[in-house]
Structures are given as structure tokens and as C-alpha cells.
Design an enzyme around this catalytic site. Structure first.
Site, PDB file in Angstrom:
ATOM      1  N   HIS A  11      61.726  34.864  16.029  1.00  0.00           N
ATOM      2  CA  HIS A  11      60.612  35.679  16.496  1.00  0.00           C
ATOM      3  C   HIS A  11      59.901  34.959  17.642  1.00  0.00           C
ATOM      4  O   HIS A  11      59.848  33.738  17.683  1.00  0.00           O
ATOM      5  CB  HIS A  11      59.596  35.921  15.371  1.00  0.00           C
ATOM      6  CG  HIS A  11      60.123  36.768  14.277  1.00  0.00           C
ATOM      7  ND1 HIS A  11      60.356  38.110  14.427  1.00  0.00           N
ATOM      8  CD2 HIS A  11      60.485  36.465  13.011  1.00  0.00           C
ATOM      9  CE1 HIS A  11      60.818  38.606  13.309  1.00  0.00           C
ATOM     10  NE2 HIS A  11      60.910  37.627  12.423  1.00  0.00           N
ATOM     11  N   CYS A  73      62.174  37.845  20.909  1.00  0.00           N
ATOM     12  CA  CYS A  73      61.594  39.106  21.365  1.00  0.00           C
ATOM     13  C   CYS A  73      60.913  38.895  22.716  1.00  0.00           C
ATOM     14  O   CYS A  73      60.389  37.823  22.986  1.00  0.00           O
ATOM     15  CB  CYS A  73      60.543  39.607  20.372  1.00  0.00           C
ATOM     16  SG  CYS A  73      61.206  39.949  18.742  1.00  0.00           S
TER      17      CYS A  73
END
Length: 112
Positions: A11, A73
Site C-alpha cells: 500500500h 498505489c
């Protein structure tokens, strides 16, 4: 590590001191390191780009390669940011510079 296309995803973290937080700042020529606690693997970043979340082919293994693929991301959370690198060298952990080891083990002495 050190063989084929070693791919890692994480992430995107707003705190740039953890995980892939600083990955969006990666530039060609920078060095990236991984370790399996036996060796330190040094990769030189060769490219970075924004890709679609569905572009999973980028983690495919390629014959006769020693590369690193890092994916997180993008700023929107809808796409992905990818960094590619090629293996420069493998150094046994006991021969690794203390400064590099400290980047992995800030407050823990796992390598002793």
C-alpha cells in the site's frame, strides 16, 4: 531475490518513513535494497511509471533476468506506480556495510 523478476507490492503510505511511502520519489539510477537476512541484494532503478491496476503482466517472470519490480498505489488509489530495477550485486549479510544494515534494522538487532 536475485533471480528472475522479484516483485513486491505494498500500500502507498502517507508516512514516508514506512514501507513503500517514499516509492513515488524513486528515480532512474537510485539504488534499492532487499534482504533475506543471508544476503543484501542491490538493484539499480532503471525506470518508473504509472500503470493501470489491471496491468498484472508486469510481475511476470522473464527468463534469464535478475530484476526487481516494486508496485504501490498511485496518489488517487485507482492506478498503480511501478518501479523497475536490475540487480547490481549480492553481498553476504556479514560483509554488508553497517550503514546499509541499519536502514533495515533501525531499532532491532536481528542480524546479530
Amino acid at each position: 531475490m536475485g533471480e528472475g523478476n522479484y516483485s513486491l507490492t505494498s500500500h502507498h503510505m502517507l508516512d514516508e518513513s514506512v514501507l513503500f511511502g517514499p516509492l513515488l520519489h524513486a528515480k532512474e539510477g537510485m539504488l534499492a535494497y532487499t534482504t533475506d537476512l543471508n544476503n543484501l541484494y542491490e538493484y539499480e532503478i532503471t525506470s518508473s511509471s504509472y500503470i493501470k491496476a489491471t496491468d498484472v503482466h508486469v510481475i511476470d517472470n522473464h527468463l534469464n533476468t535478475q530484476e526487481l519490480t516494486l508496485i504501490t498505489c498511485d496518489e488517487t488509489g485507482e492506478g498503480r506506480f511501478m518501479v523497475k530495477g536490475v540487480l547490481n550485486q549480492i553481498t553476504p549479510i556479514e560483509s554488508t556495510n553497517q550503514r546499509l544494515l541499519d536502514m533495515f534494522y533501525r531499532k532491532q538487532n536481528l542480524y546479530q
